[in-house]
Structures are given as C-alpha cells and as structure tokens.
Scaffold this active site. Structure first.
Site, PDB file in Angstrom:
ATOM      1  N   GLY A  83       0.809  -1.211   0.000  1.00 11.48           N
ATOM      2  CA  GLY A  83       0.000   0.000   0.000  1.00 11.48           C
ATOM      3  C   GLY A  83       0.841   1.260   0.000  1.00 11.48           C
ATOM      4  CB  VAL A 130       1.053   4.068   4.828  1.00  9.42           C
ATOM      5  CG1 VAL A 130       1.872   4.125   6.107  1.00  9.42           C
ATOM      6  CG2 VAL A 130       0.160   5.309   4.713  1.00  9.42           C
ATOM      7  N   GLY A 131       2.497   1.575   3.550  1.00  4.44           N
ATOM      8  CA  GLY A 131       3.388   0.417   3.702  1.00  4.44           C
ATOM      9  C   GLY A 131       4.597   0.521   2.799  1.00  4.44           C
ATOM     10  NE  ARG A 172      -6.725  -8.487   0.648  1.00 11.54           N
ATOM     11  CZ  ARG A 172      -7.439  -7.372   0.586  1.00 11.54           C
ATOM     12  NH1 ARG A 172      -6.941  -6.304  -0.017  1.00 11.54           N
ATOM     13  NH2 ARG A 172      -8.621  -7.287   1.099  1.00 11.54           N
ATOM     14  CD  GLU A 180       3.254 -15.028  -0.152  1.00 18.43           C
ATOM     15  OE1 GLU A 180       3.227 -13.825  -0.444  1.00 18.43           O
ATOM     16  OE2 GLU A 180       4.286 -15.646   0.158  1.00 18.43           O
ATOM     17  CB  SER A 191      -7.814   7.462  10.053  1.00 20.32           C
ATOM     18  OG  SER A 191      -8.027   8.428   9.064  1.00 20.32           O
ATOM     19  CB  SER A 192      -7.661  12.854  10.919  1.00 22.92           C
ATOM     20  OG  SER A 192      -7.988  12.650   9.555  1.00 22.92           O
ATOM     21  CB  CYS A 193     -12.194   9.642   9.956  1.00 22.67           C
ATOM     22  SG  CYS A 193     -11.711   7.957  10.244  1.00 22.67           S
ATOM     23  CE1 TYR A 208     -10.462   5.648   7.870  1.00 21.45           C
ATOM     24  CE2 TYR A 208     -10.088   3.346   7.373  1.00 21.45           C
ATOM     25  CZ  TYR A 208      -9.613   4.643   7.514  1.00 21.45           C
ATOM     26  OH  TYR A 208      -8.277   4.915   7.287  1.00 21.45           O
ATOM     27  CE  LYS A 236      -7.725   2.506  10.268  1.00 18.48           C
ATOM     28  NZ  LYS A 236      -6.396   1.861  10.228  1.00 18.48           N
ATOM     29  N   PRO A 246      -2.687   9.551  11.815  1.00 15.31           N
ATOM     30  CG  PRO A 246      -1.881   7.974  10.343  1.00 15.31           C
ATOM     31  CD  PRO A 246      -2.795   8.130  11.499  1.00 15.31           C
ATOM     32  CG  LEU A 306      -1.376   9.851   5.353  1.00 20.39           C
ATOM     33  CD1 LEU A 306      -1.076   8.427   5.790  1.00 20.39           C
ATOM     34  CD2 LEU A 306      -0.351  10.819   5.915  1.00 20.39           C
ATOM     35  CG  HIS A 361      -8.032   9.257   0.424  1.00 19.78           C
ATOM     36  ND1 HIS A 361      -7.436   8.015   0.567  1.00 19.78           N
ATOM     37  CD2 HIS A 361      -8.800   9.412   1.529  1.00 19.78           C
ATOM     38  CE1 HIS A 361      -7.812   7.471   1.701  1.00 19.78           C
ATOM     39  NE2 HIS A 361      -8.634   8.289   2.305  1.00 19.78           N
ATOM     40  NE  ARG A 376     -12.514  13.738 -11.247  1.00 18.16           N
ATOM     41  CZ  ARG A 376     -12.922  13.829  -9.978  1.00 18.16           C
ATOM     42  NH1 ARG A 376     -13.195  15.001  -9.439  1.00 18.16           N
ATOM     43  NH2 ARG A 376     -13.052  12.749  -9.241  1.00 18.16           N
TER      44      ARG A 376
HETATM   45  N1  LIG Z   1      -4.429   7.245   2.910  1.00 22.62           N
HETATM   46  C1  LIG Z   1      -4.746   8.107   3.848  1.00 22.62           C
HETATM   47  O1  LIG Z   1      -5.069   9.290   3.585  1.00 22.62           O
HETATM   48  C2  LIG Z   1      -4.719   7.700   5.284  1.00 22.62           C
HETATM   49  C3  LIG Z   1      -4.413   6.387   5.671  1.00 22.62           C
HETATM   50  N2  LIG Z   1      -4.405   6.069   7.011  1.00 22.62           N
HETATM   51  C4  LIG Z   1      -4.087   4.709   7.459  1.00 22.62           C
HETATM   52  O2  LIG Z   1      -2.820   4.311   6.952  1.00 22.62           O
HETATM   53  C5  LIG Z   1      -2.825   2.907   6.709  1.00 22.62           C
HETATM   54  C6  LIG Z   1      -2.417   2.638   5.273  1.00 22.62           C
HETATM   55  O3  LIG Z   1      -3.254   3.353   4.410  1.00 22.62           O
HETATM   56  P1  LIG Z   1      -2.885   3.420   2.845  1.00 22.62           P
HETATM   57  O4  LIG Z   1      -1.472   3.004   2.647  1.00 22.62           O
HETATM   58  O5  LIG Z   1      -3.345   4.740   2.350  1.00 22.62           O
HETATM   59  O6  LIG Z   1      -3.852   2.302   2.245  1.00 22.62           O
HETATM   60  P2  LIG Z   1      -3.651   1.381   0.962  1.00 22.62           P
HETATM   61  O7  LIG Z   1      -5.006   0.963   0.547  1.00 22.62           O
HETATM   62  O8  LIG Z   1      -2.737   2.058  -0.006  1.00 22.62           O
HETATM   63  O9  LIG Z   1      -2.860   0.113   1.554  1.00 22.62           O
HETATM   64  C7  LIG Z   1      -3.517  -0.772   2.410  1.00 22.62           C
HETATM   65  C8  LIG Z   1      -2.777  -2.081   2.358  1.00 22.62           C
HETATM   66  O10 LIG Z   1      -3.425  -2.990   3.222  1.00 22.62           O
HETATM   67  C9  LIG Z   1      -3.503  -4.230   2.544  1.00 22.62           C
HETATM   68  N3  LIG Z   1      -4.657  -4.998   2.979  1.00 22.62           N
HETATM   69  C10 LIG Z   1      -5.941  -4.586   3.060  1.00 22.62           C
HETATM   70  N4  LIG Z   1      -6.716  -5.600   3.484  1.00 22.62           N
HETATM   71  C11 LIG Z   1      -5.893  -6.664   3.651  1.00 22.62           C
HETATM   72  C12 LIG Z   1      -6.082  -8.013   4.062  1.00 22.62           C
HETATM   73  N5  LIG Z   1      -7.290  -8.464   4.378  1.00 22.62           N
HETATM   74  N6  LIG Z   1      -5.016  -8.822   4.115  1.00 22.62           N
HETATM   75  C13 LIG Z   1      -3.782  -8.372   3.793  1.00 22.62           C
HETATM   76  N7  LIG Z   1      -3.518  -7.113   3.402  1.00 22.62           N
HETATM   77  C14 LIG Z   1      -4.578  -6.280   3.331  1.00 22.62           C
HETATM   78  C15 LIG Z   1      -3.648  -3.879   1.085  1.00 22.62           C
HETATM   79  O11 LIG Z   1      -3.194  -5.001   0.328  1.00 22.62           O
HETATM   80  P3  LIG Z   1      -3.583  -5.136  -1.220  1.00 22.62           P
HETATM   81  O12 LIG Z   1      -2.877  -4.020  -1.898  1.00 22.62           O
HETATM   82  O13 LIG Z   1      -3.047  -6.481  -1.588  1.00 22.62           O
HETATM   83  O14 LIG Z   1      -5.081  -5.016  -1.294  1.00 22.62           O
HETATM   84  C16 LIG Z   1      -2.735  -2.679   0.972  1.00 22.62           C
HETATM   85  O15 LIG Z   1      -1.426  -3.093   0.680  1.00 22.62           O
HETATM   86  C17 LIG Z   1      -4.221   2.417   7.045  1.00 22.62           C
HETATM   87  O16 LIG Z   1      -4.249   1.913   8.370  1.00 22.62           O
HETATM   88  C18 LIG Z   1      -5.067   3.691   6.959  1.00 22.62           C
HETATM   89  O17 LIG Z   1      -6.195   3.601   7.795  1.00 22.62           O
HETATM   90  C19 LIG Z   1      -4.690   6.993   7.992  1.00 22.62           C
HETATM   91  C20 LIG Z   1      -4.998   8.289   7.637  1.00 22.62           C
HETATM   92  C21 LIG Z   1      -5.033   8.722   6.275  1.00 22.62           C
HETATM   93  C1  LIG Z   2      -8.118  10.225   5.507  1.00 24.16           C
HETATM   94  C2  LIG Z   2      -9.584  10.487   5.540  1.00 24.16           C
HETATM   95  O1  LIG Z   2     -10.069  10.340   4.220  1.00 24.16           O
HETATM   96  C3  LIG Z   2     -11.478  10.243   4.081  1.00 24.16           C
HETATM   97  O2  LIG Z   2     -12.076  11.420   4.539  1.00 24.16           O
HETATM   98  P1  LIG Z   2     -11.966  12.763   3.691  1.00 24.16           P
HETATM   99  O3  LIG Z   2     -10.805  13.535   4.169  1.00 24.16           O
HETATM  100  O4  LIG Z   2     -13.303  13.430   3.658  1.00 24.16           O
HETATM  101  O5  LIG Z   2     -11.610  12.169   2.294  1.00 24.16           O
HETATM  102  P2  LIG Z   2     -11.524  12.558   0.797  1.00 24.16           P
HETATM  103  O6  LIG Z   2     -10.057  12.719   0.487  1.00 24.16           O
HETATM  104  O7  LIG Z   2     -12.273  11.519   0.008  1.00 24.16           O
HETATM  105  O8  LIG Z   2     -12.326  13.941   0.628  1.00 24.16           O
HETATM  106  C4  LIG Z   2     -11.787  15.131   1.130  1.00 24.16           C
HETATM  107  C5  LIG Z   2     -12.611  16.276   0.594  1.00 24.16           C
HETATM  108  O9  LIG Z   2     -12.296  16.411  -0.801  1.00 24.16           O
HETATM  109  C6  LIG Z   2     -13.499  16.590  -1.539  1.00 24.16           C
HETATM  110  N1  LIG Z   2     -13.308  16.131  -2.928  1.00 24.16           N
HETATM  111  C7  LIG Z   2     -13.374  16.955  -4.010  1.00 24.16           C
HETATM  112  N2  LIG Z   2     -13.206  16.249  -5.156  1.00 24.16           N
HETATM  113  C8  LIG Z   2     -12.994  14.956  -4.746  1.00 24.16           C
HETATM  114  C9  LIG Z   2     -12.761  13.763  -5.485  1.00 24.16           C
HETATM  115  O10 LIG Z   2     -12.717  13.746  -6.755  1.00 24.16           O
HETATM  116  N3  LIG Z   2     -12.570  12.625  -4.758  1.00 24.16           N
HETATM  117  C10 LIG Z   2     -12.608  12.615  -3.397  1.00 24.16           C
HETATM  118  N4  LIG Z   2     -12.383  11.451  -2.726  1.00 24.16           N
HETATM  119  N5  LIG Z   2     -12.867  13.738  -2.655  1.00 24.16           N
HETATM  120  C11 LIG Z   2     -13.055  14.888  -3.350  1.00 24.16           C
HETATM  121  C12 LIG Z   2     -14.508  15.748  -0.766  1.00 24.16           C
HETATM  122  O11 LIG Z   2     -15.819  16.168  -1.112  1.00 24.16           O
HETATM  123  C13 LIG Z   2     -14.136  16.076   0.671  1.00 24.16           C
HETATM  124  O12 LIG Z   2     -14.727  17.291   1.064  1.00 24.16           O
HETATM  125  C14 LIG Z   2     -11.964   9.060   4.847  1.00 24.16           C
HETATM  126  O13 LIG Z   2     -11.256   7.923   4.474  1.00 24.16           O
HETATM  127  C15 LIG Z   2     -11.686   9.272   6.284  1.00 24.16           C
HETATM  128  O14 LIG Z   2     -12.035   8.086   6.986  1.00 24.16           O
HETATM  129  C16 LIG Z   2     -10.250   9.586   6.502  1.00 24.16           C
HETATM  130  O15 LIG Z   2      -9.678   9.140   7.485  1.00 24.16           O
END
Ligand SMILES: NC(=O)C1=CN([C@@H]2O[C@H](COP(=O)(O)OP(=O)(O)OC[C@H]3O[C@@H](n4cnc5c(N)ncnc54)[C@H](OP(=O)(O)O)[C@@H]3O)[C@@H](O)[C@H]2O)C=CC1
Ligand SMILES: C[C@H]1O[C@H](OP(=O)(O)OP(=O)(O)OC[C@H]2O[C@@H](n3cnc4c(=O)[nH]c(N)nc43)[C@H](O)[C@@H]2O)[C@@H](O)[C@@H](O)C1=O
Length: 307
Positions: free
Chosen positions: A13, A15-16, A35, A37, A106-108, A135, A139, A162, A165, A178, A186
């Site tokens: 992923g 972050v990973g 995943r 395995e 997560s901040s949510c 979600y 968390k 976090p 991100l 996100h 887009r």
């Molecule tokens: N992205 C963001 O804005 C934010 C993320 N976070 C947290 O950071 C962490 C990572 O997020 P992010 O890197 O963005 O997410 P990604 O979706 O990019 O990565 C998530 C990873 O988890 C793996 N995964 C999910 N389900 C399973 C499962 N059942 N078994 C094994 N592996 C699994 C996925 O594997 P695969 O690719 O094979 O599906 C993927 O590699 C999470 O805990 C998230 O909640 C917190 C705040 C904001």
């Molecule tokens: C990390 C955080 O991320 C999520 O919460 P979020 O911050 O609301 O996430 P978002 O990135 O999807 O949206 C941010 C803002 O952006 C606007 N927006 C505009 N145009 C697009 C658009 O095209 N796509 C998306 N996704 N959003 C859009 C959208 O309407 C919103 O106002 C949850 O996972 C939550 O659980 C969490 O932890």
C-alpha cells in the site's frame, strides 16, 4: 529497532510502501507478506504466520482504505475488514511476544465538529462524521485494543493518528480514491484530452490537511524508536487548505488551464480536520515536505506509475 525483525503489514500500500523505503535506511530484518499468502482477515492464517515468523516490531499499515465515497458506499466492508485486521494482528503480535507494535488510526476518529485544531483527547467527545463512521468505529476499536493490551499485558504497543496522506503508491480509483489522487488523475486526463472543465466534488469549502507519505513514514520510524506512551500521537503538518484552493494548486502543478466547477451533490464530509501536532513536535518531529513540493512529487509518481 537496530537488528530487529520488523514486519510491515500492508507493504504493498501507499503507507506500507513508504515504510519499506524508509526502513531501508535502518539496520533491520524486514518482513513482508502478500495478501494472497496471508489474508489478514483470516485469523488462523495470521496466527500461524506470526507463530512461525515471530516479528519483534510490527507496523500495522494494512487496512481497507478509501476516500469519502468509498467509505460511504462500502460501509460493511470498511467496518468488518478493519475490525478483523486490527484484532488479528494486535492479538497475534501479543501472543508471539512482539516487543513493539504501531497501530495506524486516522483523523476521522475525531468528532465531526470537535474544536480545531483537533487534540488527541477529543476522541469520543462527540458524534462522528456519518460518511466514514464505520471506518472510524473500527479504527477507534483498534486504538482501544492497543490501550487495553498496554494496560493488561504491559505491551509496548502505540497508537498514531495520521492526517490525510498522499504520494507514491496512492490509489487512483475514479470513485474510491482520496481527493489528492482523484484530482491529480482528473486534471491530468483533462489536460491530455483538452477538456475545458473539471468537476471537483462538494462545495470546495471544506478544509483538509495533507501530509506527504514519505514524511509520514519518517514520523512513524521516529516514534517507533522513541515513543512508548499511552496517549495517541497525531501525525500531520499543522496546516490546512480549502478543497477549492487545493484543486487550483493541483491544476497549476498538472498544467491544466481550463475551468473548475463544483458538484455540491457529492458529500463534503467533515468541514475541517486540522490536527494539533504539538505533541508530535514535542516528541522531536516535524514535516519537511511543503504541499507545493508534495503535489509535484505525487504528480511525478502518478506519471511514472501510470505508464
Ligand atoms: N491514505 C490516507 O489518507 C490515510 C491512511 N491512514 C491509514 O494508513 C494505513 C495505510 O493506508 P494506505 O497506505 O493509504 O492504504 P492502501 O489501501 O494504499 O494500503 C492498504 C494495504 O493494506 C492491505 N490490505 C488490506 N486488506 C488486507 C487483508 N485483508 N489482508 C492483507 N492485506 C490487506 C492492502 O493489500 P492489497 O494491496 O493487496 O489489497 C494494501 O497493501 C491504514 O491503516 C489507513 O487507515 C490513515 C490516515 C489517512
Ligand atoms: C483520511 C480520511 O479520508 C477520508 O475522509 P476525507 O478527508 O473526507 O476524504 P476525501 O479525500 O475523500 O475527501 C476530502 C474532501 O475532498 C473533496 N473532494 C473533491 N473532489 C474529490 C474527489 O474527486 N474525490 C474525493 N475522494 N474527494 C473529493 C470531498 O468532497 C471532501 O470534502 C476518509 O477515508 C476518512 O475516513 C479519513 O480518514
């Protein structure tokens, strides 16, 4: 962490992947598992793998993750997968003697209308944002599980929170991504296609804080090395921006010069989610990548990943 066996759950992923890159600078034995395995929702598979590998340090970055529409659409998947992954990995780490574990919240998890900037002690002081409540509940359960294992077993497990991100390895799904990844894709596609208008979701008025994922990984390694406290630690930049301003910044970086309009039928979500990062600052860490540089780096990563 020097010389330890370190497991990054969710290494494929965003972050990973950043954690794997950052840990290359450390003297550790890195463990990852695909995943296919070991599905982290499969308790027997997780317990069997942990019993065999016995990682000493665990970064729990695996989760079911997505943007506001993904959260609001796949509500059952978001609560089930994230509850089960947290329960399986935290318990397996405890049973197999892991010295340290970091759970990524997560901040949510903070109330929709909590005072800004969001302090760690505002968790559970008010109703959550409905679009990502499943979600958030999963968390919060993970956070509470870490606290309970610290209390009953003395586990050196820690919780970090976090902010939003973005960066290399992000998810560019047209509906489920996100905002950062969604707008980079887009605006790029509109530029290439010569489209004259790009629609941004919501009203453009919500504010968001964005942390570049390689800064996030650096903060995680810093805290894993130096923090063993009971309290949550917010990880962010301490600055936010409106979605409208952010969209204009992405358009400028991508080189899109057409119109930008807003689709208010799409959810805005939480009006603001700025983290109070004073605890993190006191712990000796601050973000280095500016939003302008981060968007440019993220666009470069998008171009190289979508070739
Ligand atoms: N992205 C963001 O804005 C934010 C993320 N976070 C947290 O950071 C962490 C990572 O997020 P992010 O890197 O963005 O997410 P990604 O979706 O990019 O990565 C998530 C990873 O988890 C793996 N995964 C999910 N389900 C399973 C499962 N059942 N078994 C094994 N592996 C699994 C996925 O594997 P695969 O690719 O094979 O599906 C993927 O590699 C999470 O805990 C998230 O909640 C917190 C705040 C904001
Ligand atoms: C990390 C955080 O991320 C999520 O919460 P979020 O911050 O609301 O996430 P978002 O990135 O999807 O949206 C941010 C803002 O952006 C606007 N927006 C505009 N145009 C697009 C658009 O095209 N796509 C998306 N996704 N959003 C859009 C959208 O309407 C919103 O106002 C949850 O996972 C939550 O659980 C969490 O932890």
């Amino acid at each position: 962490m020097k010389g330890k066996t370190v497991f990054v759950a969710g290494h494929r992923g965003m972050v990973g992947g950043a954690l794997v890159r950052r840990l290359e600078q450390e003297d550790v034995r890195l463990l990852t598992i695909g995943r296919s395995e070991v599905d982290l929702c499969d308790q027997a598979a997780v317990f069997g793998w942990f019993a065999k590998q016995r990682p000493q340090v665990v970064f729990l970055a695996a989760a079911k993750v997505g943007g506001i529409v993904a959260n609001n659409t796949l509500r059952a998947e978001f609560i089930y997968d994230n509850l089960i992954i947290a329960a399986n990995v935290i318990h397996a780490a405890h049973v197999n003697g892991a010295e340290k574990l970091m759970f990524l919240g997560s901040s949510c998890i903070y109330p929709k209308l909590a005072p800004q900037p969001l302090r760690e002690d505002s968790m559970l002081t008010g109703p959550l944002e409905p679009t990502n409540e499943p979600y958030a509940i999963a968390k919060i359960a993970g956070i509470k599980m870490v606290e309970a294992y610290r209390s009953q077993y003395g586990s050196d497990f820690i919780n970090v929170m976090p902010t939003n991100l973005y960066g290399r390895g992000d998810n560019y799904h047209p509906e489920y991504s996100h905002v950062v990844a969604a707008l980079i894709r887009r605006f790029h596609e509109a530029k290439v296609a010569g489209v004259g208008n790009v629609v941004v979701w919501g009203t453009g008025t919500p504010r968001r804080e964005f942390l570049y994922v390689d800064d996030m990984a650096d903060a995680c390694v810093h805290l894993m090395k130096s923090y063993s406290g009971d309290e949550l630690v917010n990880i962010g930049t301490g600055e936010d921006i409106t979605i409208a301003e952010f969209a204009r910044a992405v358009a400028a970086t991508v080189g899109y010069t057409g119109q930008i309009s807003f689709d208010a039928s799409k959810p805005d979500g939480t009006p603001r989610k700025l983290l109070d990062v004073s605890r993190l600052t006191k712990l000796g860490w601050r973000a280095r990548t500016t939003l302008e540089d981060g968007i440019r780096l993220a666009y470069q990563a998008y171009l190289s990943e979508s070739k």
